[in-house]
Scaffold this active site. Structure first.
Site, PDB file in Angstrom:
ATOM      1  CG  ASP A  25      -1.971  -1.122   1.138  1.00 48.70           C
ATOM      2  OD1 ASP A  25      -1.972  -1.869   0.148  1.00 48.70           O
ATOM      3  OD2 ASP A  25      -2.763  -1.258   2.091  1.00 48.70           O
ATOM      4  CD  GLU A  73      -7.211  -0.131   2.874  1.00 46.80           C
ATOM      5  OE1 GLU A  73      -6.122   0.108   3.418  1.00 46.80           O
ATOM      6  OE2 GLU A  73      -8.307  -0.055   3.466  1.00 46.80           O
ATOM      7  CE  LYS A 130      -3.599  -4.325   1.365  1.00 47.81           C
ATOM      8  NZ  LYS A 130      -4.368  -3.458   2.232  1.00 47.81           N
ATOM      9  CE  LYS A 133      -8.323  -0.729   6.988  1.00 48.47           C
ATOM     10  NZ  LYS A 133      -8.205   0.471   6.133  1.00 48.47           N
ATOM     11  CB  VAL A 158       2.409   2.491   4.892  1.00 51.68           C
ATOM     12  CG1 VAL A 158       3.805   3.068   4.874  1.00 51.68           C
ATOM     13  CG2 VAL A 158       1.707   2.739   3.556  1.00 51.68           C
ATOM     14  CB  THR A 159       0.114   2.143   8.630  1.00 57.02           C
ATOM     15  OG1 THR A 159      -1.087   1.468   9.015  1.00 57.02           O
ATOM     16  CG2 THR A 159      -0.215   3.395   7.855  1.00 57.02           C
ATOM     17  CB  CYS A 163      -2.419  -2.619   5.279  1.00 56.52           C
ATOM     18  SG  CYS A 163      -4.042  -1.864   5.079  1.00 56.52           S
ATOM     19  CD  GLN A 203       3.888 -15.267  22.774  1.00 55.96           C
ATOM     20  OE1 GLN A 203       3.496 -16.391  23.021  1.00 55.96           O
ATOM     21  NE2 GLN A 203       3.074 -14.266  22.457  1.00 55.96           N
TER      22      GLN A 203
END
Ligand code: TIU
Length: 236
Positions: A25, A73, A130, A133, A158-159, A163, A203
């Site tokens: 994007d 987007e 798309k 997001k 971005v961002t 997204c 993790q």
């Protein structure tokens, strides 16, 4: 084995299947005044800083003949792919579909919906339009990656927390090895960018890896070109 020095540990590069650069994007709607990002009340200029870094990665992938794919987007002009909830959200002065300084806000094909000229795709490079997001929702992205035998995604754009993170999580659930490039992604909110980087690599890399563009470029020099890539490189 070739690796990219990354967090939380080295990112193993593929030997048999492919790697793609994903640029999310980088369209005028989010980087320039008068677009969707500004209509939501954001200071859009801070996203510009990553442009040269994304360009470096784009150049490196192109030189090797590797897949560079971008997303934008946007919605169909009749907005039949835009849920009313998305249009109403945030109560912005200009809503999706309204006329703005760069054409209709977040509508495919409008001036604001174009990728910024610095990162313009080449005619043979895929651009996925798309409506959501995440780049896998209601698109042919997974089909495209499968037909190109891609297993590893180097993710930029971005961002970071909207997204980019949504796409990275969608890709992770589908089995792709995702590395988010720290200085090739940006947010309107520095603290959200930092939180996203921390979440991705927490993790034991629960949804992926992070590394700087320099670390990515250093690691890539160790991958031998496969015949398909050599062919593509010589065609450039
Ligand atoms: N508003 C915001 O931060 N982002 C979006 O609406 N779309 C993308 O992240 N591309």
């Amino acid at each position: 084995m070739a690796v990219i020095a990354a967090q939380p540990y080295d990112y193993p590069l593929p030997t048999e299947t492919g790697i793609a650069l994903v640029i999310i994007d980088m369209q005028r709607d989010f980087l320039e005044p008068g677009g969707f990002g500004a209509a939501l009340g954001n200071e859009v200029s801070r996203l510009q800083a990553i442009v040269p870094t994304v360009q470096r990665l784009q150049r490196a992938f192109r030189e090797r003949g590797w897949l560079v794919l971008q997303t934008v987007e946007g919605h169909r002009p009749d907005l039949t792919d835009c849920p009313p909830s998305k249009r109403q959200r945030g109560n912005a002065a200009l809503k999706i579909g309204d006329p703005g300084p760069m054409g209709r806000i977040l509508v495919l094909g409008e001036p604001g919906n174009q990728i910024i000229p610095e990162l313009a795709p080449k005619p043979d490079e895929p651009v996925i339009a798309k409506p959501g997001k995440g780049a896998f929702y209601n698109t042919n992205l997974e089909f495209l990656l499968k037909t190109h035998h891609i297993s590893h995604l180097i993710v930029t754009g971005v961002t970071t927390e909207v997204c980019v993170q949504t796409t990275l999580r969608e890709a992770n659930d589908r089995g792709y090895e995702c590395l988010l490039v720290e200085d090739a992604t940006e947010s309107y909110f520095p603290e959200f960018k930092q939180a996203t980087l921390d979440m991705v690599r927490a993790q034991g890399g629960i949804v992926g890896w992070t590394a700087t563009a320099d670390q990515v470029l250093d690691g890539l020099t160790d991958i031998p070109l496969n015949p398909q890539n050599k062919e593509a490189s010589s065609a450039c």
